[in-house]
Write a protein that holds these residues in place. Structure first.
Motif, PDB file in Angstrom:
ATOM      1  N   THR A   1      10.208  53.970  48.668  1.00 41.19           N
ATOM      2  CA  THR A   1      11.336  53.046  48.800  1.00 41.19           C
ATOM      3  C   THR A   1      11.812  52.595  47.417  1.00 41.19           C
ATOM      4  O   THR A   1      13.018  52.493  47.169  1.00 41.19           O
ATOM      5  CB  THR A   1      10.924  51.832  49.664  1.00 41.19           C
TER       6      THR A   1
ATOM      7  N   ASP B   1      15.774  55.722  54.424  1.00 39.71           N
ATOM      8  CA  ASP B   1      14.351  55.481  54.209  1.00 39.71           C
ATOM      9  C   ASP B   1      13.566  55.771  55.495  1.00 39.71           C
ATOM     10  O   ASP B   1      14.023  55.443  56.591  1.00 39.71           O
ATOM     11  CB  ASP B   1      14.158  54.006  53.809  1.00 39.71           C
ATOM     12  N   ASP B   2      12.410  56.368  55.348  1.00 37.14           N
ATOM     13  CA  ASP B   2      11.501  56.608  56.473  1.00 37.14           C
ATOM     14  C   ASP B   2      12.146  57.369  57.613  1.00 37.14           C
ATOM     15  O   ASP B   2      12.143  56.919  58.766  1.00 37.14           O
ATOM     16  CB  ASP B   2      10.928  55.269  56.983  1.00 37.14           C
TER      17      ASP B   2
HETATM   18 MG    MG Z   1       8.930  52.528  52.073  1.00 34.87          MG
END
Ligand code: MG
Ligand code: ADP
Length: 442
Positions: free
Chosen positions: A153, A210-211
């Protein structure tokens, strides 16, 4: 109804099987009015209808014409397969607008300047920098993967910051894939797919997701993501994604989307080695305005090995304690604060025990490890022994050099770097180091 059946038969042959299954098969034919030349098709929701309108309406009409020799008007109604809230276009006004997804709120300290690189994250950081310098041209998409708390991140935000610093007009959009999925569901339910697509496709120059693993098993999200990806990619807009695993390992992911994730550059991040952990601690302490002596940093780094988040957590506890007790940070304070982590197992290890354990694992003589030979069979275990002595004891670099046949401390530094790189590149070396560590702990 026969007419629709016949139409389906033709479409099955002319439309891609995937599209047929997902877009055509869910259609239910409501009514056919030969006088008005109108066919009413019921579909799961408004966006499904929109999609058909954009992509398949021509084929549907052509097929109808081939059977009837007339042009049919196609109307869609919605049967609400996505729950009671799915509504037709008529109910627009009564519905609140889709909440704006995450605006490009980038965490201030997640910048390249704050990121400490080492052998296990260097490649990912270099790739991230290249993408920030030349968005949409070089590595598109960039796919960063690694375990929790390793800086994925952080790098994603750093790209965002750097892009905006270079070009303040650039529209950077950061979302977690969870937000993406929730946005999509809200858009479907409130019939705001146009706004949704505009936001993710038109109003964005750099998309940071993200993710991405959270869209596994969510067919509709993958479908939409796939098309969004294609639109952005062909417009040369940069896409960066993070994930906890490789694209090929994500379960329940459509193959065509999986292949898109592999189109560009894939960069991994692994847990940082000892030296990098120490450097991260020093940098954080510095940013916090706290003095952190080397031996205290090393003590923390020696015991907190799994990821950077835990490393930060440990440092925060030590710092909080120091402030509360009006004390400077030293090894004593670290031991007191982190007694739960540090325990006493590891601290009693002697350098000679380490050398012995490494020799046993690699089947070499202690005399050879401390001797002058530079054959790879000897240098690798020698370097690993130096590395473990550094990590598990309080010996200084010159002391370690002395221990290994009077080598100087720059040789030791090189050995440490080499082992970090080796550990990263070779599962064999990694597992042997782990094994030796375990033995020493017993
Ligand atoms: Mg993360
Ligand atoms: P992930 O997304 O991989 O789970 P994060 O990016 O949230 O991990 O990182 C966890 C914490 O560790 C953050 O506070 C981040 O700033 C910090 N961090 C991770 N890697 C580094 C690094 N190489 N240098 C400095 N800080 C780091």
């Amino acid at each position: 109804m026969d007419l629709w059946k016949k139409t389906l038969d033709v479409l099955e042959g002319s439309v891609e099987p995937y599209d047929f299954k997902n877009w055509i098969l869910p259609i239910q034919c409501d009514t056919i009015d030969p006088d008005e030349r109108e066919i009413v098709l019921s579909v799961p929701d408004a966006s499904h209808g929109e999609w058909l309108e954009e992509n398949f309406i021509g084929e549907i009409k052509d097929t109808l014409r081939s059977f009837t020799e007339h042009d049919y008007r196609v109307r869609f109604t919605y049967y609400g397969a996505y729950g009671d809230e799915a509504r037709g276009p008529d109910s627009h006004e009564t519905i609140a607008p889709v909440p704006q997804g995450a605006p490009p709120e980038l965490i201030h300290r997640y910048r390249f300047e704050e990121f400490v690189d080492g052998p296990t994250n260097q490649f990912a950081m270099t790739a991230a920098r290249a993408v920030a310098d030349h968005p949409g041209t070089r590595y598109n998409p960039l796919f960063i993967f690694g375990g929790v708390g390793l800086g994925k991140t952080h790098l994603l935000h750093a790209i965002g910051h750097a892009v905006v610093e270079r070009n303040p007009a650039a529209r950077v959009f950061y979302v977690t894939s969870e937000t993406y999925v929730n946005d999509l569901i809200a858009a479907i339910r409130t019939d705001r797919m146009h706004a949704f697509r505009k936001r993710y496709r038109d109003d964005c120059d750099v998309l940071l997701v993200d993710d991405i693993q959270f869209i596994a098993g969510k067919d509709r999200s993958q479908e939409e993501f796939f098309h969004m990806f294609n639109t952005l990619h062909s417009a040369h807009k940069q896409i960066v994604m993070t994930c906890d695993q490789l694209p090929q390992s994500i379960p329940d992911m459509e193959d065509r989307l999986r292949s898109r994730l592999q189109w560009g550059l894939i960069a991994d991040i692994k847990p940082p080695g000892f030296e990098t952990r120490v450097a991260i601690l020093k940098k954080k302490a510095d940013a916090d305005g706290m003095a952190l002596p080397d031996d205290a940093a090393m003590l923390i780094a020696r015991h907190v090995t799994r990821n950077v988040r835990e490393l930060e957590g440990a440092l925060m506890r030590v710092e909080a304690n120091a402030r509360m007790m009006h004390r400077d940070i030293d090894t004593h304070l670290v031991e007191q604060t982190l007694s739960d982590i540090i325990g006493d197992g590891l601290r009693r290890v002697q350098p000679e025990q380490i050398v012995k354990a490494v020799c046993a694992e690699y089947k070499v003589q202690i005399g050879e490890i401390k001797g002058p030979r530079r054959h790879r069979n000897i240098t690798v275990p020698r370097q690993i022994a130096m590395y473990l002595v550094r990590e598990l004891t309080d010996e200084s670099l010159p002391q370690i050099g002395a221990l290994f046949g009077g080598r100087d401390h720059s040789t030791v530094i090189n050995a440490l770097k080499r082992v970090e790189a080796l550990r990263d590149a070779s599962p064999d070396v990694r597992s042997r180091i782990e094994k030796i560590r375990r033995q020493l702990r017993e």
